[in-house]
Write an enzyme that holds these catalytic residues in place. Structure first.
Site, PDB file in Angstrom:
ATOM      1  N   HIS A  15       0.848  -1.190   0.000  1.00 49.01           N
ATOM      2  CA  HIS A  15       0.000   0.000   0.000  1.00 49.01           C
ATOM      3  C   HIS A  15       0.885   1.242   0.000  1.00 49.01           C
ATOM      4  O   HIS A  15       1.360   1.662   1.055  1.00 49.01           O
ATOM      5  CB  HIS A  15      -0.898   0.005   1.236  1.00 49.01           C
ATOM      6  N   HIS A  34      -4.116   4.204  -2.743  1.00 51.55           N
ATOM      7  CA  HIS A  34      -4.248   3.508  -1.464  1.00 51.55           C
ATOM      8  C   HIS A  34      -3.542   2.149  -1.467  1.00 51.55           C
ATOM      9  O   HIS A  34      -2.678   1.882  -0.655  1.00 51.55           O
ATOM     10  CB  HIS A  34      -5.731   3.318  -1.111  1.00 51.55           C
ATOM     11  N   GLU A  74     -17.704  -2.434  24.997  1.00 49.11           N
ATOM     12  CA  GLU A  74     -16.965  -3.688  25.092  1.00 49.11           C
ATOM     13  C   GLU A  74     -15.790  -3.723  24.115  1.00 49.11           C
ATOM     14  O   GLU A  74     -14.716  -4.217  24.439  1.00 49.11           O
ATOM     15  CB  GLU A  74     -17.888  -4.881  24.792  1.00 49.11           C
ATOM     16  N   HIS A 118     -29.591 -12.753  25.319  1.00 48.96           N
ATOM     17  CA  HIS A 118     -28.573 -12.734  26.367  1.00 48.96           C
ATOM     18  C   HIS A 118     -28.105 -14.137  26.763  1.00 48.96           C
ATOM     19  O   HIS A 118     -27.360 -14.280  27.728  1.00 48.96           O
ATOM     20  CB  HIS A 118     -29.096 -11.979  27.591  1.00 48.96           C
TER      21      HIS A 118
END
Lengths: 664, 664
Positions: free
Chosen positions: B29, B260, B407, B469
């Site tokens: 890249h 890129h 999280e 859950h």
């Protein structure tokens, strides 16, 4: 509106249904239903366009309870509004096995539940997907048939999750002006005050993402209603920041940390009834209040509903049928013929399976106006855009969404697009990035939504980009999700067959796993879809009874065939089984399974991934040629040799298991 | 600084090393190394405090290349700065198998590579974790030993990923004033111009999150350097928005989408050499330029390094040893005794394993100042905070981080905290939310970082909160990650033993899977750590030769024991094997494994999760009692009955497999 009933009493009807149910269940989250009662009353009795007698009315406004732990708010709303499926009995059985009033809302549009929510951030992302679907379908069918708003109720938790920012940013970029988030700004999370974990100016953050932001007192139905009116007058999506008190109306917990998910006792109920001057028995809504709810949430929209029905009836039959077909998620005539033609055209061509998938999407897009594709900044490597026009703020008729570098948003928005009905979303990315969208993949499986995700770069076959980009555990981890159909085709014909399987799979998501590198042609065109049975004998044993079976998927089927050639030359009759899908094979009858992978002959599997789960098919004594850990950076061919995934290794795994009596 | 060499030529030295390597590899890249050459020159030659001769100097500034695809930028920087491990030969072999110059940077602190990066967003989140570690350690050891900055180079991709916002928000909240993001604002992504997918005011977004924002011309070394100076003078973390041109210096691709990751050819190199007036051969850095680099990136910091060494040498021996121990990640004497005492105290007590883990963390925190805990807004349900003071903007000595509902941030920050050295992070959340942090879990495994994550709410045993859950596929999906140690203890004693295993596991992450519900006591205290072998015979067959083995984990070990009782009463000698860890059992010798789960007797496994992978231990004919799909909302005991995870079902699975001759 029935003037004799105050908005406050209407909101209290929500409060006490929620409190009675939570107390009875001995479990639940009182904070949100109590804190958001006025917000919900404003929305449902004055703004939301819906018809409780026809919950799946295509042009209804969508409402998503993104803070799904507050499920009793939704059940109370649906009951009060007149959705038959949420009876008082159902509410009494909140959180009992068999009740539609589950612990968290579970997708059931016939009951008025637009999405399964609970894992935070998912609901608002679903809502953004729904708003995209609305804009796209409105462009196609016109405002008489499709012209509705999408609302989501959202707590601090939803907004802190990363996926929130992905969709906030994208919704602002797309100028989804009919999208409204109602933020329950109660300044409390489970740990305590929000100042424990956030100092952000949330309003400024939304403004930076090109949203309109309006403040409102969340306990003033008039104020929320006024904000909802303002939301309609701006071309940007709107955040209504509703200042609320968590657990409002429950004296012991109101405004406290414990209100979020704290236990509610009989004494609490008594105190609440006194505090709110609500002297009705448990699970009882006074007649005047119920009548006001039914009027506000039901009858108010009668004219809109009838006018929509008239517009639909006035359509030319073919347009009406097209619209109904799309809303019913029926596939169009001839979609399979498109794929069969493609299969026959590509048979015999060595191609990367991601390129075959791109071709399939291009051809299907011509035959199926409902296909709506996208990729998170991988248009080039996945080739899934091709000639499709982009869906943008300016061009709502576009067929391809530039999701940006936002895989999680794509996954969750696709769920919302499917739940909306009318479009079939296809998302394409690299297989390793499926980890970024795992929460919505699980939700798609749980909701049984037919979302199709296409993954490229499926193994060490990508070569020099190295282990960060080389999946080894992803086949196992996707196969682990219940109700997820995982497909890994071996050549162009199988890749087209897998697309047919993906579109046939109407009750769960599909993961189509593709290679970046070219795969040799293995199959001829014509005939039945052999992949559909999950596994099949691609090359049978020759020269005697089968003594070995080599099972392979994707790019390793060619390795298996090369190994077979070696073994056949050594006098070992060897069959090669191509196994594009474990789940489809599992669904076959035992006789078929035993005929494809009989237990007598030696069994060896080859897959450029970990072994986990393969013992189901080859037994614990079967041979496995694959990966045992992460990959490495280097040319692809070298990596296959380095990790020992070669025809010779497969042949050797077979030889090592042949009984000593077997001569060769 | 060597005045005779212009900053532009120093930056061009990066450009041409990168271009030569990318052209030779035929892959890579170029966009970022070329576009960020001046930014990197400003940082490395004027600001970054490091010592190439001692790459792991504890007080070095940390630099993370979050846009890891631009790996050649990092390799060029390290070579120019004088890191021996990144030789010209290594750079010539960029992306070849065996070169330290992998496709993406791979964690190797001895080479100067602070983190494995590539999956976008991970690197900046690692950097935020490093900045937290620095602040915490500075409070403990004082500024003479710990006082450094953390820099991350970040592209648009990193900022669009959701995890970015999680850590931006948290870093601002924590006022991590020594943290600097250098944003490569090149307005190009792989798909094309950033306007395809984003309209956000990125500067305003950072300001909303309480960051300082400074603009700079990214191709002006002086401007970037001035901004870096300003960054030091503000108590907030700083974003330096560096306006750049992607692929700068490569005439054909400069400013273009193709820069890129586009291929670079010999002709491009020739054009670039002409354009930049760089007439040196490939892989050759002129002596004066190299000398200037070595001076700027190396000698410049000699005084700081020596002064730090003197400060360390002047420490009292015990403080020095404590500091060295922490930096070397050696555990303190006596940590095991703490756990053994806890084990013996809790033996015989019925407890939820999450509560046992909480106790272990509390006791270990007393014995181990390096323990640094946190949970994403689940302090209450996980009980992992207890008396630990919070780490905040005001109290850098805190031991517990309120991550907020983030999280993904927690997972990625913990990786950065471990990579920094000096702390052992422990994160606690619900098992279903591990999906939100799966990308960093994979990175921890790949980097071999000993991150400990504790998960509560591990099965349908949570009851009424319902299927969103209730994990069913998570044991399988975590076990699928190579190098991840997965532990699921059956009672309090095993839970403490598992904590001992987690801390003993120094070369990879550990997932400790705990129940929310109380587990009966099954083991006595004292003796060796039986869990450490992965599986062991908890209750042997009685009254004859073993005819059946029931293998179970976690809460289902009690179910297995109850089934054994039934079978023993029927005259079937049955053993129960508790198997807290597949990975640890796999590491045992075959004889031990065969003694624990011999192949002759009937084998049945019971685990409240899917079967995937169990055939490895019980064979394809073994019985499995567990889940086949998602859970449901209802009381836990009812759910176990509903899904048939009962002693009777286990006993029946055994009976069905006993040979007909077996009398009972």
């Amino acid at each position: 509106m029935t003037p004799s009933v105050s908005p406050g009493r209407m909101a209290d009807a929500i409060r006490f249904l929620a409190l009675d149910a939570i107390e009875r269940a001995g479990d639940g989250h009182p904070g949100a239903p109590l804190g958001c009662a006025e917000i919900a009353t404003a929305l449902f009795t004055r703004h939301l366009v819906c018809n409780p007698a026809d919950p799946e009315w295509p042009n209804r406004d969508r409402f998503v309870l993104s803070n799904g732990h507050g499920s009793m708010l939704l059940y109370a709303l649906l009951h009060l509004s007149g959705y038959d499926g949420i009876s008082i009995e159902a509410i009494r059985n909140f959180r009992e096995l068999g009740s539609p009033c589950h612990g968290h809302p579970e997708y059931a549009p016939h009951l008025g539940i637009e999405a399964t929510t609970g894992p935070l951030g998912q609901g608002i992302a679903n809502a953004v997907g729904m708003a995209v679907a609305e804009a796209r379908l409105a462009a196609e069918f016109g405002p008489d048939l499709v012209d509705h708003r999408t609302y989501a109720l959202v707590g601090d938790g939803c907004l802190q999750e990363g996926v929130a920012h992905e969709v906030i940013s994208l919704a602002g970029h797309l100028r989804l002006g009919k999208l409204v988030f109602l933020w329950d700004d109660n300044r409390i999370t489970d740990d305590g005050g929000t100042e424990l974990s956030i100092s952000e100016d949330v309003r400024a953050r939304f403004q930076a993402a090109q949203w309109q932001v309006i403040d409102a007192d969340g306990h003033d139905v008039e104020a929320v209603s006024a904000a909802l009116l303002l939301a309609r007058q701006d071309p940007r999506p709107t955040l209504i920041a509703c200042r609320t008190v968590i657990g409002r109306g429950l004296p012991r917990l109101e405004g406290q940390r414990g209100a979020h998910g704290g236990r509610v006792f009989a004494q609490d109920l008594a105190e609440a009834r006194t505090a709110r001057d609500w002297d009705h028995p448990a699970f009882t809504v006074p007649d005047d209040v119920l009548a006001a709810w039914r009027e506000g949430a039901g009858a108010r929209n009668r004219a809109a509903y009838e006018s929509w029905r008239a517009a639909r009836a006035a359509l030319p039959p073919e347009t009406r049928e097209a619209f109904d077909r799309r809303h019913d998620a029926r596939l169009p005539e001839g979609w399979q013929a498109t794929l069969h033609a493609l299969r026959d055209r590509l048979a015999g061509t060595a191609m990367a399976s991601i390129e075959v998938s791109a071709e399939a999407v291009a051809r299907l897009s011509e035959a199926m106006p409902e296909l709506f594709s996208g990729a998170p900044d991988l248009e080039g490597p996945t080739k899934h855009k091709q000639a499709l026009p982009a869906f943008t703020a300016e061009n709502r008729g576009g067929r391809y969404l530039h999701y940006g570098i936002r895989e999680h948003a794509m996954g969750a928005m696709m769920n919302g697009i499917v739940a909306h009905r009318g479009l079939i979303p296809v998302g394409a990315t690299y297989l390793v990035f499926s980890d970024y969208m795992r929460p919505p993949l699980r939700m798609a499986a749980l909701m049984e939504l037919p979302v199709v995700t296409v993954y490229s770069h499926d193994s060490i076959g990508i070569g020099r980009n190295g282990p960060t980009h080389q999946p080894v555990e992803f086949l196992a981890s996707l196969r682990a999700i219940p109700n997820m159909l995982v497909l890994r085709p071996a050549d162009a014909v199988e890749a087209v067959e897998c697309w047919e399987m993906a579109l046939t799979n109407r009750h769960g998501p599909t993961s189509l796993i593709c290679s970046r590198q070219a795969l040799p042609a293995l199959r001829e065109g014509g005939g039945a879809n052999r992949s559909a049975r999950g596994a099949y004998v691609l090359a049978d044993a020759q020269g005697g009874e089968r003594r070995a079976t080599i099972v392979a998927t994707g790019s390793e089927v060619a390795v298996a065939l090369a190994a077979r050639k070696v073994l056949q030359a050594e006098g070992v009759p060897t069959a090669v089984v191509s196994m594009p899908s474990w789940e489809a094979f599992e669904a076959q009858d035992p006789e078929y399974r035993a005929s494809v992978i009989p237990r007598g002959p030696v069994r060896v599997a080859v897959e450029a991934a970990i072994r986990q789960g393969w013992d189901r098919w080859i037994g614990e004594d079967g041979g496995f040629v694959g990966m045992t850990g992460f990959g490495a950076s280097g040319p692809a061919e070298e990596l296959f040799r380095h990790f020992g995934i070669t025809p010779e290794a497969v042949a050797q795994a077979v030889r090592a298991r042949l009984s000593p009596s077997a001569g060769h």
